[in-house]
Design an enzyme around this catalytic site. Structure first.
Site: not given
Length: 295
Positions: A146, A170, A239, A242, A265, A274
């Site tokens: 990210r 995250k 993004h 990504r 994730h 995706y």
């Protein structure tokens, strides 16, 4: 006081990032300001759903997207869940709220040719900023990290012997991403140019020409600048690189679970967005290769 306690809860117990906490703060303060202006009510523990619904309608009237409204409402719902937890309210006024419908947008990733064209442009220059920009593109595309993860990389996070970089994702979740040999070449070239600046006390890997840590809008501008020269796609952002990373891996046979781990994730559901473009590729191959199609 309750808002401050909630934000501390997000930081210390939920381990949310500063950016996420600031987003929650902005949403809740905006709602509180609305309640003061519209209902002359400052006490958030006595708010009922009809008042929240009036706020939502006002956001719709301002032509704010449903996706953004849902995010703001989600912030508020989390806040009231916290108030329930600390026994400040008995019922979450948003417990039965249904999110506004959002049309799913499938963003087209950059293709391999576009990425190669951008890298070719960047290869033409060997000054500090050009080499740094090339490293940014290569890191985003070859690792799928990210933008915020890229910005926060420190030199000490790089393990040259194992060809890995430690990134902080995250909720402060750490993971390691693999460095391709080609990136190591660019990385060493960049570090040599950075060393010439004789900076002291700078821990971050990626810096501006003035020697300070790069920032989110700068990364966006870099990606948008170079990809605007080779791509006609509507969106050109970090993004999308990504997205390209994930799509190209899936197209080349990587498992969904492997891509999930590489992207950082927490669930497969987040990774499945995706798969659309990889499925389109599979359809093309199928239609071209099936015996009945070749007649």
């Amino acid at each position: 006081m309750l808002v401050a306690a909630f934000l501390k809860y997000l930081e210390h117990e939920k381990n949310y990032s500063i950016n996420t906490i600031n987003a929650y703060r902005t949403d809740i303060v905006a709602f509180k300001d609305f309640c003061v202006a519209e209902f002359e009510q400052e006490e958030l523990t006595t708010i009922h759903y009809n008042q929240i619904r009036t706020w939502i309608v006002s956001l719709v009237d301002k032509q704010i997207s449903n996706r953004s409204i849902n995010r703001k409402v989600s912030s508020l719902k989390t806040f009231y869940t916290f108030l329930q937890k600390v026994k400040e309210v008995e019922v979450n006024p948003l417990a039965k709220h249904k999110a506004l419908k959002v049309q799913k947008k499938i963003q087209a990733p950059f293709d391999k040719k576009e990425i190669q064209q951008v890298l070719a442009i960047l290869n033409e220059e060997v000054d500090f900023e050009s080499v740094r920009n090339k490293l940014i593109v290569e890191l985003l595309y070859s690792t799928g990290m990210r933008r915020i993860e890229l910005i926060n990389i420190k030199e000490k996070d790089i393990d040259f012997s194992r060809q890995l970089i430690k990134v902080l994702g995250k909720r402060n979740k750490e993971r390691f991403v693999v460095l391709l040999p080609s990136i190591l070449i660019t990385l060493n070239q960049y570090l040599a140019l950075k060393k010439e600046k004789e900076l002291k006390g700078v821990e971050e890997l990626l810096i501006t020409k003035k020697g300070v840590k790069i920032y989110e809008t700068l990364v966006y501008r870099i990606i948008n600048l170079y990809f605007s020269r080779v791509s006609t796609k509507a969106k050109k952002s970090p993004h999308i690189l990504r997205h390209a990373f994930a799509t190209h891996l899936l197209n080349n046979g990587a498992s969904l679970n492997s891509v999930k781990e590489l992207l950082g994730h927490s669930s497969l559901a987040a990774t499945q967005v995706y798969t659309h473009n990889s499925l389109e590729q599979i359809k093309k191959v199928f239609n071209k290769a099936h015996p009945r199609e070749s007649k």
